[in-house]
Design a protein around this motif. Structure first.
Motif, PDB file in Angstrom:
ATOM      1  N   THR A 153       0.824  -1.205   0.000  1.00 27.69           N
ATOM      2  CA  THR A 153       0.000   0.000   0.000  1.00 27.69           C
ATOM      3  C   THR A 153       0.857   1.253   0.000  1.00 27.69           C
ATOM      4  O   THR A 153       0.667   2.146  -0.821  1.00 27.69           O
ATOM      5  CB  THR A 153      -0.937   0.013   1.228  1.00 27.69           C
ATOM      6  OG1 THR A 153      -1.701  -1.191   1.254  1.00 27.69           O
ATOM      7  CG2 THR A 153      -1.875   1.214   1.173  1.00 27.69           C
ATOM      8  N   ILE A 170       1.179  -2.892   4.289  1.00 27.53           N
ATOM      9  CA  ILE A 170      -0.184  -2.965   3.758  1.00 27.53           C
ATOM     10  C   ILE A 170      -1.138  -2.272   4.720  1.00 27.53           C
ATOM     11  O   ILE A 170      -1.111  -2.505   5.928  1.00 27.53           O
ATOM     12  CB  ILE A 170      -0.597  -4.439   3.557  1.00 27.53           C
ATOM     13  CG1 ILE A 170       0.224  -5.063   2.416  1.00 27.53           C
ATOM     14  CG2 ILE A 170      -2.093  -4.550   3.266  1.00 27.53           C
ATOM     15  CD1 ILE A 170       0.015  -6.554   2.241  1.00 27.53           C
ATOM     16  N   LYS A 201      -2.487  -8.302  -2.546  1.00 23.49           N
ATOM     17  CA  LYS A 201      -1.069  -7.931  -2.604  1.00 23.49           C
ATOM     18  C   LYS A 201      -0.167  -9.165  -2.654  1.00 23.49           C
ATOM     19  O   LYS A 201       0.821  -9.201  -3.394  1.00 23.49           O
ATOM     20  CB  LYS A 201      -0.684  -7.074  -1.389  1.00 23.49           C
ATOM     21  CG  LYS A 201      -1.572  -5.860  -1.127  1.00 23.49           C
ATOM     22  CD  LYS A 201      -1.381  -4.767  -2.130  1.00 23.49           C
ATOM     23  CE  LYS A 201      -2.173  -3.518  -1.717  1.00 23.49           C
ATOM     24  NZ  LYS A 201      -2.049  -2.423  -2.680  1.00 23.49           N
TER      25      LYS A 201
END
Length: 437
Positions: free
Chosen positions: A47, A166, A185
């Motif tokens: 992220t 993340i 991910k």
């Protein structure tokens, strides 16, 4: 195709939006001879921190003597800056030439009744084709969105898979829980390929470990070695850098010039990646590692673009990044008057971003980003006013810069953040403001 025609074409296909999945990109690449299969790739998902980790790794590899391609998005200043070899962006002529090749293949798909590839699929194909044609030794690339269904995940067997921190973002596409997002991910982890992950929440790490178990991949959780931050120096205003020196395992004297504890974490994740790449046979000296880290620069990450008064731009566009921005501001500018310029996209959790950052600001100037998904600056100012009494909506980014200089005076600090799409406009607005003085 000219460069102008190339940019016009990218503008048209951007309107196609986002279509997750690998069917279209696989077809496009097959028509181009599958250039990705001729490349040795380090693949990065996560992220936050993807760009910085990519920057550190590619800088080290370049310094070690490898011809290194890197692909990332979105870009900040110029569309074609997202395609780079040894830190130099593709030329305008080459961009137009290679895009014409990709367009011909895409047009062939449409002629046969297939869907036109999206803008990101076109970019991804161009990156692979360009890097293969220019005979890159290694390529470092980041996912665009997620991982499993991201166009870059057409790679069958990368050298290494890297997962950065993340957090919750793009919930409308990737899912509303940490576990759902982590599942996307972790999709870049492939059978038998080493994987490295930043430290994560327990529920996120459980997803990553499960994926590695399914793929029989060795997982290393950063840091592999003990880290010690030896010195966080004051900003070097003349050089516009924020030096940080740290030790890593038995090695000392590693220096980076980007601000914030999180950048040390990103550098260490890159060092872990380099350690594994060396185990896999790459020749990278300690001197190359140190110089590569020191030389690494990533625009829009707590970047100082003016020194009197200090003017910082930062791409903090989600809650986790906003927390890190606030912490970094406290470290460097305690007891300083800080003026914000803030512009966000409407699909972000902008209320939480405000909540995490407002306390550091004396005044907050809001703007409307040049993006179809932009939140109107007036609506943002109304949201800010629920936390902070001093909020002003500027009619333009240039006006925001002029007002920020007026409010900051000689002893204040200006910080512009939010959507990446405002950062280049901030630089242009700053330039115009400086020219008038």
């Amino acid at each position: 195709m000219t460069y102008k025609e190339a940019i016009e074409y990218t503008g048209r296909i951007t309107k196609l939006g986002i279509v997750p999945g690998l069917t279209s990109i696989s077809e496009l690449l097959q028509r181009l001879g599958n250039p990705q299969e001729r490349l040795r790739i380090i693949h990065i998902a996560g992220t936050n921190g993807k760009g910085s980790v990519l920057c550190f790794i590619s800088s080290v590899l370049k310094t070690a003597g490898y011809r290194t391609g890197r692909f990332f998005s979105p870009s900040i200043s110029k569309y074609h800056e997202r395609f780079q070899i040894n830190n130099r962006m593709i030329s305008k002529d080459d961009f137009a030439f290679y895009l014409a090749v990709i367009k011909e293949a895409a047009d062939g798909m449409v002629a046969q009744g297939l869907m036109h590839p999206t803008a990101f699929e076109i970019d991804t194909a161009l990156a692979f084709y360009y890097f293969a044609d220019k005979k890159c030794d290694l390529v470092v690339l980041e996912t665009g969105l997620g991982g499993t269904s991201d166009a870059t995940n057409v790679i069958k067997k990368p050298l290494l898979s890297v997962i950065t921190p993340i957090s919750l973002d793009h919930a409308d596409i990737l899912g509303k829980t940490y576990q759902e997002i982590a599942g996307h991910k972790a999709g870049i982890i492939k059978a038998g390929v080493n994987a490295i992950s930043a430290a994560q929440r327990d529920d996120v790490m459980a997803v990553i470990k499960r994926r590695c178990s399914e793929c029989e991949s060795r997982l290393m959780v950063s840091p592999l070695y003990e880290i010690k931050l030896n010195k966080q120096k004051k900003p070097d205003y003349q050089a516009k850098v924020f030096p940080q020196i740290f030790s890593y395992g038995n090695g000392g004297g590693f220096r980076i010039n980007m601000a914030g504890d999180h950048q040390v974490d990103n550098a260490v994740l890159a060092l872990d990646a380099v350690t594994v790449l060396k185990e896999q046979g790459l020749k990278i000296s300690e001197a190359a590692v140190k110089k590569g880290l020191r030389d690494a620069f990533w625009q829009g990450r707590f970047e100082m673009i003016h020194d009197k008064p200090p003017f910082i731009i930062d791409g903090a566009h989600n809650v986790d990044a906003a927390v890190k921005l606030a912490k970094t501001l406290k470290n460097y500018f305690t007891n300083k008057r800080i003026i914000y310029i803030m512009g966000v996209l409407s699909d972000k959790d902008y209320v939480s971003i405000i909540a995490e950052t407002y306390a550091m600001a004396e005044h907050i100037i809001t703007v409307t980003p040049p993006n179809p998904r932009a939140l109107n600056g007036y609506d943002l100012a109304m949201a800010v006013n629920k936390f902070h009494p001093q909020a002003t909506c500027a009619d333009s980014i240039r006006e925001a810069c002029e007002l920020a200089f007026l409010l900051a005076g000689k002893d204040g600090v200006i910080v512009a953040f939010g959507s990446l799409s405002i950062l280049d406009e901030i630089k242009k607005g700053l330039l115009l403001t400086a020219e008038r003085k």
